[in-house]
Design an enzyme around this catalytic site. Structure first.
Site, PDB file in Angstrom:
ATOM      1  N   ASP A  42       0.839  -1.206   0.000  1.00 37.75           N
ATOM      2  CA  ASP A  42       0.000   0.000   0.000  1.00 37.75           C
ATOM      3  C   ASP A  42       0.868   1.249   0.000  1.00 37.75           C
ATOM      4  OD1 ASP A  42       0.979  -0.545   2.509  1.00 37.75           O
ATOM      5  OD2 ASP A  42      -0.767   0.243   3.560  1.00 37.75           O
ATOM      6  N   GLU A  43       1.575   1.470  -1.109  1.00 36.94           N
ATOM      7  CA  GLU A  43       2.448   2.635  -1.234  1.00 36.94           C
ATOM      8  C   GLU A  43       2.460   3.050  -2.690  1.00 36.94           C
ATOM      9  OE1 GLU A  43       6.794   4.007   0.524  1.00 36.94           O
ATOM     10  OE2 GLU A  43       5.795   2.188   1.224  1.00 36.94           O
ATOM     11  N   GLU A  53      14.257  -4.232  -1.846  1.00 36.84           N
ATOM     12  CA  GLU A  53      14.309  -2.945  -1.163  1.00 36.84           C
ATOM     13  C   GLU A  53      15.491  -2.881  -0.199  1.00 36.84           C
ATOM     14  OE1 GLU A  53      11.272  -0.073   1.393  1.00 36.84           O
ATOM     15  OE2 GLU A  53      10.829  -2.214   1.185  1.00 36.84           O
TER      16      GLU A  53
END
Length: 907
Positions: A473-474, A761
């Site tokens: 959710d980004e 990431e």
């Protein structure tokens, strides 16, 4: 072969439709089989019809013969261009001997609606009282309108502007291949429209227009911030301009006569997924003859008060299809599908089953230790699609409309697993359809996989904006990630139109203070669903806000177009003014900051420093002040470039002061820098912050710190961009290769050996010792650490630009032979044409094949030890055409070369 022009573009695009630039910039590439070929003049013809152009008549513009070697960008200087009109053009050139080329092939562009008053329709949609939740987003809207074509149609163009996302249909046929159109902008300020030539889809008599309208970024969920950040319900403005053969015209527009309904797409959201009930399908709703008497009148919305502009970037499209590599049936009866690649898009499922059978598609990037789908790192994003079968005996196909998922694995379950028959599964890969420009193959499989991982990560995150990740959710356009990855991205794809659009987003987001935001488009104020107050935290972070300076500079370097600097100049000046006002003492000590994000702790014993965290072991103030100095330095160069002499002097003075403050505050007498991390020295050296007498200490300190860490990097996303380059430029290319080839944790190859097919990431996204990192921030598709791609193309592939002659007008060919590599084949399709550097080691010989495009020159670095002979195409260099020796060093030879292909052998 005579010099000739090809690959004609307007605004960096191939035959763009519906543009709103009054004087489009034109450009072309040049080719010639000979060496040393260059353009000395050009002539452009632009016409209002193909017939005129075929007669060599430029009724819109005949530039005449212009003495210039410029081939891109050249502003149109002809008659005023009119809305909705198409123009065709071609070019011829003259080479260095004065020989004239034939005309190029024909290219074209069309103008869009150049004035707001030309939009005649009304905004329509269908309001829904449903309040969206994570489990149940709002439904899609179905719209239709009809009209009569009165005469034989000559041309018809459909213009669409939507607050939401749409699919268009004309007489039952899908128009265009765009996905999630229009793209994400700050809808409070601007909205992009699209233009489609629908002439072939129309017929005499009755015609039907259909729209499937979803929520997109406008009323859907936006990462961390929840639903409806811009509006509650999607809406669309349509205008179909029809020209008839008899010279008359007609405009068909959206308005009160249109009908609307909800339908089988019961819920749809970019993050959360979709629910589609095939039992509710309305066959033929988008075609002529459909009975829409049960539909309601479309709702009419207020006019949009932002700017409606043309979308000047390749749209989001389906670009690849993948087949699963395996399917595992779980004890529960569900199936786990492995696509073999962490991808972004959706699954196309072909199946057969009973009416009312519900299938659920869940998506994730990894499996847990028990082989189950791992979704904890998605946070609040669901990535779940639900399909209810209508029970067709011939089978049925489901694929999503307005959602994208980041996944390698998908779990397919059903409430009737026993009778559900899956006949085909295809992964549809979706991203902004940018042309691929970089291609590399080497003798080391792990390096090839790393290059593939970087490319796939770019694919997954270049979706309208340069997002950080495509699954949780980004999915925001983080500027710090974008600027460190820009050069890598520009090697792999043609990013000129993509970043030109995003820089507009960044400027739209700029605060009245002059502060650039940390991501764009920006969501201002308010708390996130995670409870964080983002009102101030995501503005003006060092290395993020500075993207407003760095990206225009790098775009100029890569594409040679100073217009982007002129366009962004006021915004950039405001950013420097903001920093200057906030930090009169020239040290950036403001918090919060991100710093060298996701760097790792280094073993420095008790010699620790304050102002650090687990996310940045480089002190925030040192990091931020370094970026401040670097940004001011670049501003001085850009001011000089566009003739702002007084500004340049002011920025040069400020740079001197910030640099001095950096050294006074953070650098001791011998050259040790506060923080004492690999990154702090890499940044200081790359950004030219140290006096000459302290640079050697900084290089040696990096070597010491690397040895202390057993030759592992501890850098975050910023230090990683610079570290290997600093080592090569200091003469330690073998150490740079050692870091590249490191296989133990932390390293790029370590993640590959754990099965990674994209860039993680974090260095420790998953380790054998600890398993998964904490799920709150652990994406497996995040391009920032992939910035090493720039170094690979520059120093392994050997293709680089020259900052003094940007846009690859002059090219640097300087491969570093080593790293256990037997061969490297590297091709880069630059803005001026293809550049090639292939090298291989054959026993005691080095073979290099180099190709330099026409109308450019190059400096070629040939690795050579004393006593070794260098031949070009079997001849001594003195006899080789188009080459001059420019310098000799103990370990290499420098050659100046014109365009052409060269075969070097060092023996």
């Amino acid at each position: 072969m005579v010099l000739h022009a090809y690959n004609l573009r307007a605004e960096y695009l191939l035959n763009p439709a519906g543009i709103d630039v009054p004087e489009p910039r034109l450009g072309w590439m040049l080719d010639s089989a000979g060496r040393g070929s260059g353009q000395t003049a050009y002539r452009i013809l632009a016409a209002s019809s193909r017939q005129q152009l075929d007669q060599d008549t430029g009724d819109m513009w005949d530039s005449g013969r212009v003495q210039s070697d410029l081939s891109n960008p050249i502003p149109y200087e002809g008659r005023e261009l009119a809305s909705g009109c198409e123009y065709v053009w071609k070019v011829k050139v003259w080479d260095q001997t004065g020989q004239e080329s034939p005309w190029s092939g024909t290219a074209h562009w069309s103008m869009g609606l150049l004035s707001r008053k030309e939009w005649q329709g009304e905004w329509i949609g269908l309001k829904s009282g449903h309040q969206p939740t994570h489990e149940r987003p709002k439904p899609a809207v179905y719209l239709r309108g009809t009209f009569e074509a009165r005469r034989q149609i000559r041309k018809a163009v459909l213009y669409a502007a939507a607050l939401g996302a749409y699919e268009l249909y004309v007489n039952g046929s899908r128009i265009g291949e765009d996905i999630l159109a229009p793209e994400w902008t700050d809808y409070n300020i601007r909205l992009q429209y699209q233009a489609y030539d629908v002439t072939a889809a129309l017929a005499g008599g009755e015609n039907a227009l259909g729209v499937l309208l979803g929520h997109g970024w406008y009323s859907g969920y936006i990462g961390m911030y929840g639903y409806q950040r811009y509006g509650k319900d999607p809406r669309i403005l349509l205008q179909l301009n029809v020209d008839y053969e008899d010279g008359s015209s007609q405009s068909v527009v959206s308005g009160p006569s249109w009908k609307a309904s909800f339908g089988p797409l019961l819920a749809t959201d970019f993050h959360m997924g979709e629910t589609y009930d095939a039992r509710l399908e309305m066959p033929g709703w988008e075609d002529r003859g459909y009975d829409d008497s049960a539909w309601s009148k479309a709702d009419i919305f207020y006019d949009y008060k932002g700017r409606i502009v043309s979308g000047l970037c390749p749209p989001i499209r389906s670009v690849k299809k993948l087949a699963p590599v395996s399917m595992t049936v779980m004890e529960s009866g569900s199936r786990i599908v492995d696509m073999g690649q962490n991808m972004v898009g959706y699954l196309r499922i072909q199946m057969r089953g009973k009416t009312g059978t519900t299938i659920i598609l869940r998506h994730g990037e990894a499996l847990d230790a028990q082989g189950r789908l791992y979704t904890e790192n998605l946070r609040l994003s669901r990535q779940i699609d639900t399909y209810v079968l209508k029970g067709s005996p011939d089978g049925e196909i489901y694929e999503a409309h307005f959602t994208l998922h980041g996944f390698r694995y998908a779990e397919i379950s059903s409430d009737d697993d026993g009778d559900l028959e899956l006949t085909d599964i295809t992964g549809i890969v979706v991203h902004s359809d940018l042309a691929q420009t970089g291609f590399m193959d080497t003798s080391i499989p792990l390096l090839n996989q790393l290059l593939q991982n970087i490319e796939w990560t770019q694919r997954g995150n270049f979706v309208s904006v340069p997002t950080d990740c495509p699954q949780r959710d980004e999915r925001l356009g983080w500027s710090g990630d974008a600027q460190v990855f820009f050069r890598t991205a520009s090697y792999l794809m043609d990013t000129a139109p993509f970043f030109s659009k995003w820089l507009t987003d960044l400027t739209d987001a700029q605060r009245p203070t002059g502060a650039f935001t940390d991501f764009a488009p920006f969501i201002a104020g308010g708390k996130t669903e995670h409870g964080g107050d983002m009102t101030y935290d995501h503005t003006a972070s060092a290395g993020w806000g500075d993207a407003g300076i760095l990206v225009p500079w790098m775009m100029y370097q890569v594409y040679g177009d100073a217009a982007i600097i002129k366009r962004q100049y006021d915004a950039m000046t405001s950013w420097i003014g903001f920093l200057s006002d906030l930090h009169p003492g020239h040290l950036r000590e403001d918090l919060p900051q991100f710093g060298d994000w996701l760097s790792m702790a280094e073993a420095r014993g008790a010699d620790d420093y304050p102002n650090t965290s687990i996310h940045s072991t480089t002190p925030y103030d040192v990091f931020a002040t370094a970026y401040y100095a670097y940004s001011v330095q670049l501003m001085a160069r850009m001011a000089t470039l566009i003739g702002k002499a007084e500004d340049a002097l002011r920025f040069e003075k400020l740079h001197t002061e910030v640099r001095a403050a950096f050294n006074d505050a953070y650098v001791n007498g011998e050259g040790k820098i506060k923080g004492d991390t690999q990154s702090v020295y890499a940044l200081a050296l790359s950004m030219n912050l140290l006096p000459e007498e302290k640079r050697a200490y900084a290089v040696n300190r990096i070597l010491y710190l690397l040895e202390e860490s057993d030759w592992h990097m501890s850098t975050g996303i910023h230090g990683t961009k610079y570290l290997l380059t600093v080592l090569v430029e200091a003469g330690h290319e073998e150490i740079a290769y050692r870091l590249l080839n490191q296989q133990s944790y932390p390293s790029w190859y370590y993640s590959i050996l754990q099965g990674a097919t994209t860039i993680w990431e974090r260095w420790d996204g998953w380790t054998e010792a600890k398993g998964f990192q904490r799920p709150g921030m652990n994406s497996f598709n995040h391009y920032a650490l992939g910035s090493v791609g720039e170094w690979i193309y520059r120093f392994v592939g050997g293709i680089d630009l020259d900052e003094e002659q940007p846009g690859y007008k002059h090219i640097r060919i300087h491969p570093r032979i080593g790293g256990g590599l037997d061969y490297v084949n590297c091709l880069y399709e630059s803005v001026r044409g293809p550049i090639v550097c292939n090298w291989r080691v054959n026993g005691s010989e080095l073979h290099m094949h180099v190709r330099i495009p026409a109308n450019t020159t190059a400096t070629i670095r040939i690795p050579r030890l004393p006593g070794q002979q260098v031949l070009e195409n079997g001849a001594e260099l003195e006899q080789a055409e188009g080459i001059a020796v420019a310098g000799e060093q103990p370990d290499h030879l420098l050659l100046q070369a014109g365009s052409g292909q060269y075969q070097f052998v060092v023996s």
